[in-house]
Design a protein around this motif. Structure first.
Motif, PDB file in Angstrom:
ATOM      1  N   ILE A  44      33.278 -62.143  32.448  1.00  0.00           N
ATOM      2  CA  ILE A  44      32.638 -61.036  33.501  1.00  0.00           C
ATOM      3  C   ILE A  44      32.179 -59.962  33.169  1.00  0.00           C
ATOM      4  O   ILE A  44      30.634 -59.708  32.806  1.00  0.00           O
ATOM      5  N   LEU A  45      32.830 -58.914  33.281  1.00  0.00           N
ATOM      6  CA  LEU A  45      32.844 -58.528  32.847  1.00  0.00           C
ATOM      7  C   LEU A  45      32.193 -57.466  31.870  1.00  0.00           C
ATOM      8  O   LEU A  45      31.506 -56.927  31.092  1.00  0.00           O
ATOM      9  N   HIS A  46      32.398 -58.406  30.366  1.00  0.00           N
ATOM     10  CA  HIS A  46      32.578 -58.063  29.090  1.00  0.00           C
ATOM     11  C   HIS A  46      31.128 -58.494  29.511  1.00  0.00           C
ATOM     12  O   HIS A  46      30.114 -57.752  28.099  1.00  0.00           O
ATOM     13  N   ARG A  47      30.872 -59.870  29.312  1.00  0.00           N
ATOM     14  CA  ARG A  47      29.079 -60.017  29.318  1.00  0.00           C
ATOM     15  C   ARG A  47      27.950 -59.047  30.131  1.00  0.00           C
ATOM     16  O   ARG A  47      26.877 -59.258  29.729  1.00  0.00           O
ATOM     17  N   HIS A  48      28.359 -57.850  30.921  1.00  0.00           N
ATOM     18  CA  HIS A  48      27.930 -57.277  31.466  1.00  0.00           C
ATOM     19  C   HIS A  48      27.642 -55.891  31.590  1.00  0.00           C
ATOM     20  O   HIS A  48      27.016 -55.172  31.548  1.00  0.00           O
ATOM     21  N   GLY A  49      28.668 -55.643  30.146  1.00  0.00           N
ATOM     22  CA  GLY A  49      28.998 -54.395  29.427  1.00  0.00           C
ATOM     23  C   GLY A  49      29.539 -53.400  30.288  1.00  0.00           C
ATOM     24  O   GLY A  49      29.794 -52.305  29.845  1.00  0.00           O
ATOM     25  N   LEU A  50      30.180 -53.955  30.692  1.00  0.00           N
ATOM     26  CA  LEU A  50      31.345 -53.536  31.714  1.00  0.00           C
ATOM     27  C   LEU A  50      32.781 -53.182  31.018  1.00  0.00           C
ATOM     28  O   LEU A  50      33.180 -52.334  31.522  1.00  0.00           O
ATOM     29  N   ALA A  51      33.155 -53.722  29.764  1.00  0.00           N
ATOM     30  CA  ALA A  51      34.164 -53.880  28.994  1.00  0.00           C
ATOM     31  C   ALA A  51      33.698 -53.480  27.380  1.00  0.00           C
ATOM     32  O   ALA A  51      32.428 -53.368  27.599  1.00  0.00           O
ATOM     33  N   ARG A  52      34.404 -52.697  26.896  1.00  0.00           N
ATOM     34  CA  ARG A  52      34.074 -52.258  25.155  1.00  0.00           C
ATOM     35  C   ARG A  52      34.042 -53.468  24.442  1.00  0.00           C
ATOM     36  O   ARG A  52      34.187 -54.995  24.618  1.00  0.00           O
ATOM     37  N   ARG A  53      33.023 -53.703  23.775  1.00  0.00           N
ATOM     38  CA  ARG A  53      32.169 -54.739  23.077  1.00  0.00           C
ATOM     39  C   ARG A  53      33.397 -54.693  21.697  1.00  0.00           C
ATOM     40  O   ARG A  53      32.442 -55.694  20.818  1.00  0.00           O
ATOM     41  N   ASP A  54      34.088 -53.579  21.544  1.00  0.00           N
ATOM     42  CA  ASP A  54      34.579 -53.008  19.610  1.00  0.00           C
ATOM     43  C   ASP A  54      35.783 -53.995  19.590  1.00  0.00           C
ATOM     44  O   ASP A  54      36.776 -54.115  18.985  1.00  0.00           O
TER      45      ASP A  54
END
Length: 239
Positions: free
Chosen positions: A142-152
């Protein structure tokens, strides 16, 4: 609330509190209903008015502690959606868990308690959903999908990292004496560690935070419903 209902509630609360203290002191296997009733100042038969067995009482007790944790999380995130950012979520989860002594005993390894809590299929399914690894696996996407977690970093690596951080800090913060000299605020170190590992360099916008908070609240509310069902199954119903 009628006086009769209030009396029942007070008795049940005393029984639960006494059972918690005895289990923490002696473990599940060595505690009897007779000891619980004596500590609570009620007759042994009174305990059985509320719970069919000692095992059901302990199941209900642990479920109530878990319900307290979920209610705390739901209330905090509802009041401040930014609590779902990884660094603040980690503080919330660990800080809440530290207030639940039965969870400490389970984490330290109490095979009798674990066996009791996972005896019923429905209970096993619930506790499989709320252990640190499962919660990390639910929250991080959920955090990743909404940009609250790093994408790298791969999502699987982030799930593992969050699980490791939560488990490690919970274990060490539950024993303050083990901290090295000069550590004034372990919760702040937890937040810094989680932020460095998982958060993006640019903070997400309010809309993204709110959307992630809504999804995580839905998860926690669903879990709350499952815990309430467990509590309901663990106790007798008086007409």
């Amino acid at each position: 609330m009628s006086r009769l209902v209030e009396l029942h509630s007070r008795k049940a609360a005393r029984i639960l509190d006494s059972a918690r203290e005895l289990v923490l002191d002696h473990g599940v296997g060595k505690v009897t209903v007779s000891e619980i009733s004596r500590a609570a100042g009620v007759g042994k038969g009174t305990v059985y008015l509320y719970w069919p067995s000692k095992e059901d009482l302990i199941r209900g007790l642990f479920a109530r502690d878990l319900l307290t944790a979920l209610e705390t999380a739901i209330g905090d995130i509802t009041a401040d959606p930014a609590r779902v950012r990884p660094s603040r979520m980690a503080q919330l989860v660990v800080g809440t868990a530290l207030k639940l002594p039965l969870a400490h005993r389970l984490q330290r390894g109490d095979p009798e308690l674990l066996r009791l809590l996972t005896r019923e299929p429905g209970d096993r399914e619930l506790y499989a959903r709320v252990n640190p690894a499962a919660m990390a696996g639910t929250v991080m996407p959920i955090l990743h999908r909404h940009g609250l977690a790093r994408r790298d970093r791969p999502l699987s690596s982030q799930v593992y990292a969050l699980h490791a951080v939560l488990s490690g800090f919970l274990a060490t913060m539950s024993d303050p004496a083990s901290a090295p000299p000069g550590v004034a605020d372990p919760a702040e170190i937890l937040a810094d560690t989680t932020a460095l590992l998982l958060e993006p360099s640019s903070p997400p916008g309010e809309a993204a935070v709110a959307a992630a908070a809504d999804e995580i609240l839905a998860v926690f509310r669903d879990l709350r419903g499952a815990v309430l069902d467990l509590i309901d199954r663990s106790q007798l119903h008086r007409q």
